[in-house]
Design a protein around this motif. Structure first.
Motif, PDB file in Angstrom:
ATOM      1  N   LYS A 184       0.815  -1.211   0.000  1.00  0.00           N
ATOM      2  CA  LYS A 184       0.000   0.000   0.000  1.00  0.00           C
ATOM      3  C   LYS A 184       0.853   1.267   0.000  1.00  0.00           C
ATOM      4  CE  LYS A 184      -3.868  -2.117   2.520  1.00  0.00           C
ATOM      5  NZ  LYS A 184      -4.718  -2.040   3.739  1.00  0.00           N
ATOM      6  N   ALA A 185       0.310   2.299  -0.651  1.00  0.00           N
ATOM      7  CA  ALA A 185       0.856   3.655  -0.593  1.00  0.00           C
ATOM      8  C   ALA A 185       2.328   3.740  -0.980  1.00  0.00           C
ATOM      9  CB  ALA A 185       0.651   4.242   0.803  1.00  0.00           C
ATOM     10  N   VAL A 186       2.733   2.998  -1.993  1.00  0.00           N
ATOM     11  CA  VAL A 186       4.106   3.080  -2.495  1.00  0.00           C
ATOM     12  C   VAL A 186       4.165   4.174  -3.561  1.00  0.00           C
ATOM     13  CG1 VAL A 186       5.958   1.866  -3.696  1.00  0.00           C
ATOM     14  CG2 VAL A 186       4.554   0.649  -2.023  1.00  0.00           C
ATOM     15  N   LYS A 187       5.158   5.032  -3.485  1.00  0.00           N
ATOM     16  CA  LYS A 187       5.321   6.089  -4.482  1.00  0.00           C
ATOM     17  C   LYS A 187       6.015   5.531  -5.722  1.00  0.00           C
ATOM     18  CE  LYS A 187       5.712   9.840  -1.101  1.00  0.00           C
ATOM     19  NZ  LYS A 187       6.595  10.925  -0.589  1.00  0.00           N
ATOM     20  N   GLU A 188       5.497   5.883  -6.884  1.00  0.00           N
ATOM     21  CA  GLU A 188       6.090   5.390  -8.129  1.00  0.00           C
ATOM     22  C   GLU A 188       7.549   5.817  -8.256  1.00  0.00           C
ATOM     23  OE1 GLU A 188       5.217   5.430 -12.957  1.00  0.00           O
ATOM     24  OE2 GLU A 188       3.756   6.265 -11.539  1.00  0.00           O
ATOM     25  N   SER A 189       7.873   6.992  -7.757  1.00  0.00           N
ATOM     26  CA  SER A 189       9.250   7.482  -7.854  1.00  0.00           C
ATOM     27  C   SER A 189      10.216   6.685  -6.995  1.00  0.00           C
ATOM     28  CB  SER A 189       9.304   8.962  -7.438  1.00  0.00           C
ATOM     29  OG  SER A 189       8.823   9.134  -6.109  1.00  0.00           O
ATOM     30  N   ASP A 190       9.687   5.932  -6.024  1.00  0.00           N
ATOM     31  CA  ASP A 190      10.533   5.136  -5.133  1.00  0.00           C
ATOM     32  C   ASP A 190      10.776   3.721  -5.656  1.00  0.00           C
ATOM     33  OD1 ASP A 190      10.792   7.200  -3.341  1.00  0.00           O
ATOM     34  OD2 ASP A 190       9.153   6.542  -2.048  1.00  0.00           O
ATOM     35  N   VAL A 191      10.065   3.351  -6.727  1.00  0.00           N
ATOM     36  CA  VAL A 191      10.153   1.979  -7.229  1.00  0.00           C
ATOM     37  C   VAL A 191      11.299   1.850  -8.224  1.00  0.00           C
ATOM     38  CG1 VAL A 191       8.967   0.151  -8.496  1.00  0.00           C
ATOM     39  CG2 VAL A 191       7.690   1.600  -6.899  1.00  0.00           C
ATOM     40  N   GLU A 192      12.137   0.859  -8.007  1.00  0.00           N
ATOM     41  CA  GLU A 192      13.207   0.526  -8.968  1.00  0.00           C
ATOM     42  C   GLU A 192      12.792  -0.729  -9.719  1.00  0.00           C
ATOM     43  OE1 GLU A 192      17.994  -0.544  -9.180  1.00  0.00           O
ATOM     44  OE2 GLU A 192      16.947  -0.529  -7.252  1.00  0.00           O
ATOM     45  N   PHE A 193      12.788  -0.663 -11.033  1.00  0.00           N
ATOM     46  CA  PHE A 193      12.400  -1.804 -11.870  1.00  0.00           C
ATOM     47  C   PHE A 193      13.502  -2.087 -12.876  1.00  0.00           C
ATOM     48  CE2 PHE A 193      10.526  -3.278 -15.902  1.00  0.00           C
ATOM     49  CZ  PHE A 193       9.974  -4.484 -15.479  1.00  0.00           C
ATOM     50  N   LYS A 194      13.964  -3.325 -12.898  1.00  0.00           N
ATOM     51  CA  LYS A 194      14.980  -3.737 -13.858  1.00  0.00           C
ATOM     52  C   LYS A 194      14.541  -5.047 -14.498  1.00  0.00           C
ATOM     53  CE  LYS A 194      18.941  -1.728 -11.364  1.00  0.00           C
ATOM     54  NZ  LYS A 194      20.243  -2.023 -10.708  1.00  0.00           N
TER      55      LYS A 194
END
Length: 359
Positions: A184-194
Motif C-alpha cells: 500500500k501507498a508506495v510512491k512510483e518514484s521510489d520503485v526501482e524496476f529492472k
C-alpha cells in the motif's frame, strides 16, 4: 462445444494460470448453459486469482441463487466455501470463518472445508489474543502480528520497526505474465524496476533503512524487456512482462531460480515452513508428535484440535502431509503417507503460499 468440454478446458486454463482465457471459457459455458453452477463458481475462482474480488462475489451470488433453486445442501455448502475463500483473500477472516462454518454445516463437497474451518478458527483466536496484549511504552498491540498466509519471500526484520507483510501473486495470458505485489501507498518514484531477457527485479523502501526486493533470475522463459514495465496502484504494484514466445509458463522461475528478498541492513532471509520452521530432515516413522523441537506451542495447540481421539500413526500421517504440503493437504492414512512426498496443493480458489505462524 459441449458444456462438459468447456468446463474441462477452463479447468486446464486455471491450472496453467491462464486466468483470462479461463474466464472467457467459463463465460462461453454459461452462454450454453446459463444455470451451470460450476461455471459460475469456477469463473469466480479465476476472478479471485486476478484479485477481482467483486466480480468473484457476483458470480458466487449467482451460484447461490441457482443452488437455492435446486435445493441441494451440498451445492449451498460449496457456495459458502467459495465465498469464504474470497473473504479470506480480502483478509476478512471473521467473515471467512462464518462461511467456512456454513460450508461444513451444509455438507460442502470440498474435502478441505473442515481443515479451512479449523485453520481460520485458529487465526481468529490468535488475532483476538494478540489484541489483548497490554500496552507497552505507550504502544498498543501490532495488528500485523496475527497469522496471515505469506509468500515464499519474506520481509527482513532486523529493524524492529519493519512490520509490513508483503504478498505477491502472478497469472498469465497468451503473451504476457502479470506479477502483482501487494503493497500500500508506495510512491512510483521510489520503485526501482529492472528487467532483461531472463530476469526481473523490483524494489522499493518499506521503512527507514529497509527495502523490499523481489527478484526472479532466471525466469521460466525469455521476455521482451523493452515492452515490459510496471504500474503503481493504491494497494499494489503490477508488473507486466511481455513474453518473447507464446508458451505457457508452469512457474515464474526457471530451473536455476534465484528468488531474493533483501533488506538494506543486510539481514539474512530464510523461507519458513508451516507448521515447523525446523530445517532438520524428519524421520516420520519414529516422529514423536509431542516433540517440542519440531513444533512450537502455538502450532501444537493448532494440531491438538485435530488430534483428539486419534492414534499415533494417524497423527504422524496428519503432521507429515500438513508439513510437507505447507498446510494444503491433510490425510489420516499412515500407510499412504509413509512413502509419499506431499506437494503443495491448495484448494481451488487459493494461491500456494507459505505461512509463517511466528510473525
Amino acid at each position: 462445444m459441449a458444456l462438459e468440454k468447456l468446463i474441462s478446458e477452463g479447468d486446464k486454463q486455471l491450472h496453467e494460470k491462464d486466468y483470462l482465457s479461463a474466464i472467457a471459457t467459463f463465460t462461453s459455458a454459461l452462454k450454453e448453459a446459463p444455470k451451470a453452477l460450476q461455471a459460475f463458481l469456477k469463473r469466480a475462482t479465476a476472478y479471485q486469482k486476478m484479485s477481482k474480488y467483486e466480480n468473484a462475489k457476483r458470480d458466487i451470488a449467482d451460484a447461490f441463487e441457482i443452488a437455492n433453486q435446486r435445493g441441494k445442501r451440498e451445492d449451498l455448502g460449496e457456495c459458502y466455501f467459495k465465498l469464504g475463500l474470497v473473504l479470506y483473500a480480502e483478509k476478512d477472516i471473521v467473515g471467512a470463518l462464518k462461511n467456512f462454518e456454513r460450508a461444513v454445516e451444509y455438507g460442502c463437497r470440498e474435502t478441505t472445508a473442515s481443515t479451512w474451518k479449523t485453520k481460520v478458527e485458529y487465526e481468529v483466536k490468535k488475532q483476538q489474543e494478540d489484541k489483548t496484549i497490554p500496552e507497552q511504552n505507550g504502544k498498543g498491540p501490532d495488528s500485523s502480528s496475527a497469522s496471515q498466509p505469506q509468500s515464499d519471500q519474506k520481509v527482513g526484520k532486523s529493524d524492529s520497526s519493519v512490520k509490513e507483510k508483503i504478498k505477491d501473486d502472478w497469472y498469465q495470458s497468451g503473451d504476457k505474465v502479470i506479477i502483482t505485489v501487494y503493497a500500500k501507498a508506495v510512491k512510483e518514484s521510489d520503485v526501482e524496476f529492472k528487467a532483461d531477457e531472463s530476469s526481473v527485479l523490483i524494489s522499493f523502501p518499506i521503512s527507514i533503512g529497509s527495502e523490499y526486493q523481489f527478484e526472479i533470475n532466471p525466469l521460466f522463459s525469455t521476455i521482451d524487456p523493452q515492452s515490459s514495465g510496471f504500474k503503481v496502484y493504491s494497494t499494489k504494484i503490477e508488473v507486466s512482462l511481455k513474453k518473447k514466445e507464446a508458451v505457457k509458463w508452469s512457474s515464474l522461475a526457471g530451473a536455476e531460480e534465484s528468488n531474493t528478498l533483501s533488506n538494506e541492513s543486510s539481514a539474512t532471509h530464510k523461507p519458513l515452513s508451516y507448521p515447523s520452521s525446523s530445517k532438520k530432515a524428519i524421520n516420520w516413522s519414529s516422529f514423536d508428535i509431542q516433540d517440542e523441537e519440531e513444533t512450537d506451542k502455538s502450532e501444537t495447540d493448532f494440531f491438538a484440535q485435530l488430534y483428539k481421539n486419534t492414534d499415533d500413526d494417524t497423527r504422524r500421517a496428519m503432521m507429515k502431509s500438513y508439513v510437507e504440503s505447507d498446510g494444503t493437504v491433510l490425510t489420516t492414512n499412515w500407510e499412504e503417507a509413509r512413502a509419499k512426498k506431499f506437494e503443495t496443493s491448495p484448494p481451488e480458489g487459493m494461491v500456494a503460499k507459505k505461512w509463517d505462524s511466528k510473525t
